[in-house]
Design an enzyme around this catalytic site. Structure first.
Site, PDB file in Angstrom:
ATOM      1  N   GLU A 108       0.857  -1.193   0.000  1.00 22.68           N
ATOM      2  CA  GLU A 108       0.000   0.000   0.000  1.00 22.68           C
ATOM      3  C   GLU A 108       0.890   1.239   0.000  1.00 22.68           C
ATOM      4  O   GLU A 108       1.918   1.250   0.691  1.00 22.68           O
ATOM      5  CB  GLU A 108      -0.915  -0.003   1.226  1.00 22.68           C
ATOM      6  CG  GLU A 108      -1.845  -1.213   1.244  1.00 22.68           C
ATOM      7  CD  GLU A 108      -2.771  -1.259   2.466  1.00 22.68           C
ATOM      8  OE1 GLU A 108      -2.716  -0.349   3.307  1.00 22.68           O
ATOM      9  OE2 GLU A 108      -3.548  -2.235   2.557  1.00 22.68           O
TER      10      GLU A 108
ATOM     11  N   HIS B 229      -7.900   1.085   1.864  1.00 19.75           N
ATOM     12  CA  HIS B 229      -7.736   0.788   3.307  1.00 19.75           C
ATOM     13  C   HIS B 229      -8.532   1.773   4.176  1.00 19.75           C
ATOM     14  O   HIS B 229      -7.985   2.395   5.090  1.00 19.75           O
ATOM     15  CB  HIS B 229      -6.253   0.799   3.702  1.00 19.75           C
ATOM     16  CG  HIS B 229      -5.980  -0.030   4.921  1.00 19.75           C
ATOM     17  ND1 HIS B 229      -4.820  -0.740   5.093  1.00 19.75           N
ATOM     18  CD2 HIS B 229      -6.738  -0.277   6.027  1.00 19.75           C
ATOM     19  CE1 HIS B 229      -4.860  -1.371   6.268  1.00 19.75           C
ATOM     20  NE2 HIS B 229      -6.024  -1.096   6.855  1.00 19.75           N
TER      21      HIS B 229
HETATM   22  P1  NAI Z   1      -9.816  -9.985  16.384  1.00 16.40           P
HETATM   23  O1  NAI Z   1      -8.487 -10.319  16.936  1.00 16.40           O
HETATM   24  O2  NAI Z   1     -10.893  -9.527  17.292  1.00 16.40           O
HETATM   25  O3  NAI Z   1     -10.400 -11.276  15.588  1.00 16.40           O
HETATM   26  C1  NAI Z   1      -9.630 -12.060  14.728  1.00 16.40           C
HETATM   27  C2  NAI Z   1     -10.204 -13.470  14.755  1.00 16.40           C
HETATM   28  O4  NAI Z   1      -9.512 -14.259  13.789  1.00 16.40           O
HETATM   29  C3  NAI Z   1     -10.027 -14.168  16.105  1.00 16.40           C
HETATM   30  O5  NAI Z   1     -11.261 -14.689  16.533  1.00 16.40           O
HETATM   31  C4  NAI Z   1      -9.015 -15.266  15.810  1.00 16.40           C
HETATM   32  O6  NAI Z   1      -9.205 -16.434  16.604  1.00 16.40           O
HETATM   33  C5  NAI Z   1      -9.305 -15.547  14.350  1.00 16.40           C
HETATM   34  N1  NAI Z   1      -8.197 -16.197  13.639  1.00 16.40           N
HETATM   35  C6  NAI Z   1      -6.864 -15.953  13.784  1.00 16.40           C
HETATM   36  N2  NAI Z   1      -6.174 -16.759  12.942  1.00 16.40           N
HETATM   37  C7  NAI Z   1      -7.079 -17.497  12.268  1.00 16.40           C
HETATM   38  C8  NAI Z   1      -6.970 -18.499  11.279  1.00 16.40           C
HETATM   39  N3  NAI Z   1      -5.788 -18.907  10.816  1.00 16.40           N
HETATM   40  N4  NAI Z   1      -8.096 -19.055  10.821  1.00 16.40           N
HETATM   41  C9  NAI Z   1      -9.324 -18.678  11.302  1.00 16.40           C
HETATM   42  N5  NAI Z   1      -9.488 -17.741  12.248  1.00 16.40           N
HETATM   43  C10 NAI Z   1      -8.369 -17.152  12.716  1.00 16.40           C
HETATM   44  O7  NAI Z   1      -9.552  -8.934  15.217  1.00 16.40           O
HETATM   45  P2  NAI Z   1     -10.579  -7.888  14.622  1.00 16.40           P
HETATM   46  O8  NAI Z   1     -10.543  -6.651  15.411  1.00 16.40           O
HETATM   47  O9  NAI Z   1     -11.867  -8.548  14.376  1.00 16.40           O
HETATM   48  O10 NAI Z   1      -9.838  -7.561  13.228  1.00 16.40           O
HETATM   49  C11 NAI Z   1      -9.777  -8.518  12.188  1.00 16.40           C
HETATM   50  C12 NAI Z   1      -8.876  -8.014  11.079  1.00 16.40           C
HETATM   51  O11 NAI Z   1      -9.372  -6.796  10.546  1.00 16.40           O
HETATM   52  C13 NAI Z   1      -7.447  -7.707  11.535  1.00 16.40           C
HETATM   53  O12 NAI Z   1      -6.551  -8.188  10.561  1.00 16.40           O
HETATM   54  C14 NAI Z   1      -7.366  -6.222  11.500  1.00 16.40           C
HETATM   55  O13 NAI Z   1      -6.079  -5.782  11.227  1.00 16.40           O
HETATM   56  C15 NAI Z   1      -8.292  -5.906  10.330  1.00 16.40           C
HETATM   57  N6  NAI Z   1      -8.793  -4.527  10.358  1.00 16.40           N
HETATM   58  C16 NAI Z   1      -8.878  -3.853   9.166  1.00 16.40           C
HETATM   59  C17 NAI Z   1      -9.328  -2.559   9.133  1.00 16.40           C
HETATM   60  C18 NAI Z   1      -9.456  -1.839   7.824  1.00 16.40           C
HETATM   61  O14 NAI Z   1      -9.346  -0.620   7.815  1.00 16.40           O
HETATM   62  N7  NAI Z   1      -9.703  -2.524   6.734  1.00 16.40           N
HETATM   63  C19 NAI Z   1      -9.688  -1.829  10.366  1.00 16.40           C
HETATM   64  C20 NAI Z   1      -9.656  -2.660  11.550  1.00 16.40           C
HETATM   65  C21 NAI Z   1      -9.184  -3.941  11.534  1.00 16.40           C
END
Ligand code: NAI
Length: 415
Positions: free
Chosen positions: A274, A297
């Protein structure tokens, strides 16, 4: 979210802590901090190392977003600094270990934009199902194309959520409210919300979902999690949404699947590479594909999220300053402290995590006749944080006594 107003019965702010907020942090932060008597200076842009050290002279708190770098060298010059608030998700811009070694607690706000990402995802599910971007750009180009072909309601369709964490589970609730069936796959056991159904494997999800939405973090396990083989498992005409991290999807393989019509469409907000700044050049294999919605993003970028972040981080900073709690700090041991009782003093002590320090503290306090009523301790790697609630003491003398203990990093008192 913690409340900032019920922290301490009578914080002694005769000498109000100075706060420096950089990078145009949402005004809710300054307002909350001023509301507790703190003296706040707001600076719109980021600062380089020299200007930063200068601005922080005499400051107890620094607030920043992602552009200001806080190095070990800068920290060594900011001897009054007690806490840093990263008013964003990431904390790479701060040397966390150098801050911890100085007893400077760092806080961020990892989940304040959860709702924003979930809402964008809902919008994309509908936009893909109605070919909204295709229709809109057609009309912008002067093509009137009124037709119901390949346009669908989302009601009754199956949404497969990969990663049922903060965002995935919030999305689950919103999608069900709109009549979707929800399945999910997560490596950790998760309580299904509403009627959502956990599936035993990624493959089971990919083979049965009309829309696959990714909400996993960037880890070695999720790198390239969706490649050619996984795309081939998806149902014909189904959609893939990646609002998680660019490393999760093989973007070249996705471009092939979209161009060949193997899947119906995609929405992508995050990319393997990015641009570092706005207006930076951007190119990716998905550019020009009419069935791909591309966004820069912006999943978590809303004014509401910015305000939530401002409130969340300020509340954490206030709790630390007025109560001593370090809950959710990303670099120092986490201690969640009760309110300080009336007519009690609180001693907050960061020290090196080696044997014998508590004993030396107790001996020093006993020698001064200090009565300890409660003690809290937590350690993380080489750092320990101990908090003592004591009968009223002569603060400066006690602090001086504790500073004589060689392992002491920082000592502060509250009453
Ligand atoms: P979180 O940590 O609350 O949830 C992530 C989930 O993924 C957890 O339940 C975890 O057990 C699961 N997980 C981890 N590895 C896995 C795998 N190999 N297979 C299946 N499940 C798996 O995170 P949150 O807050 O829900 O964020 C999720 C993603 O969204 C993160 O990568 C974060 O960086 C991204 N994000 C993107 C944004 C954007 O602007 N597009 C803004 C905020 C977050």
């Amino acid at each position: 979210m913690s409340s900032a107003t019920d922290l301490h019965p009578s914080p002694d702010l005769s000498d109000p802590p100075r706060v420096v907020l950089l990078e145009g942090i949402h005004p809710a932060a300054a307002s909350l901090l001023r509301g507790q008597g703190f003296e706040v200076t707001e600076i719109r842009g980021a600062l380089g190392p020299g200007a930063l050290a200068e601005a922080l002279r005499g400051a107890a708190i620094l607030g920043l977003r992602s552009k200001t770098q806080v190095t070990a060298e800068t920290l060594s010059e900011c001897t009054d600094l007690l806490a840093i608030g990263a008013f964003c998700i990431g904390t790479n811009q701060v040397d966390l270990s150098a801050a911890a070694q100085r007893g400077i607690a760092v806080f961020n706000s990892p989940f304040s934009n959860t709702r924003s990402v979930a809402e964008l995802t809902i919008a994309e599910i509908i936009a893909l199902s109605r070919r909204l971007f295709d229709k809109s750009s057609g009309l912008h180009a002067g093509r009137w194309d009124k037709s119901a072909a390949h346009a669908h309601e989302i009601r009754g369709r199956t949404l497969g959520i990969v990663g049922y964490g903060h965002i995935g589970s919030q999305l689950s609730v919103l999608a069900e409210a709109m009549g979707m069936r929800v399945t999910f796959y997560d490596i950790a056991p998760k309580l299904p919300l509403g009627n959502a159904m956990a599936l035993p494997s990624l493959q089971a999800l990919l083979e049965t979902a009309d829309v696959v939405s990714l909400h996993v973090p960037a880890t070695p396990l999720t790198e390239g999690m969706i490649g050619a083989a996984e795309l081939a498992m998806m149902r014909p005409g189904s959609f893939l949404i990646n609002n998680a991290r660019g490393s999760v999807v093989d973007i070249g393989a996705l471009a092939v699947a979209l161009a060949s019509g193997a899947i119906g469409g995609a929405a992508v907000d995050v990319f393997p590479e990015e641009p570092a700044a706005n207006q930076g050049a951007f190119d990716c294999p998905l550019a020009g594909l009419s069935n791909a919605i591309l966004t820069p993003h912006i999943g978590g970028s809303t004014e509401e999220a910015q305000e939530n972040i401002a409130r969340d981080v300020s509340s954490k900073l206030l709790r630390f300053m007025l109560n001593g709690s370090t809950t959710t700090s990303v670099n120092v041991p986490e201690v969640d402290l009760p309110l300080l009782r009336e007519s009690q003093h609180r001693i907050l002590h960061f020290h090196r995590n080696v044997p014998g320090v508590l004993g030396r503290m107790h001996t020093m306090l006993a020698a001064r006749g200090v009565n300890i009523n409660a003690e809290f301790l937590q350690s993380k790697a080489e750092l320990s944080y101990v908090i003592l609630d004591v009968d009223p003491v002569e603060g400066e003398a006690v602090k001086e006594g504790l500073r004589q203990i060689p392992e002491t990093i920082r000592v502060r008192t509250l009453w």
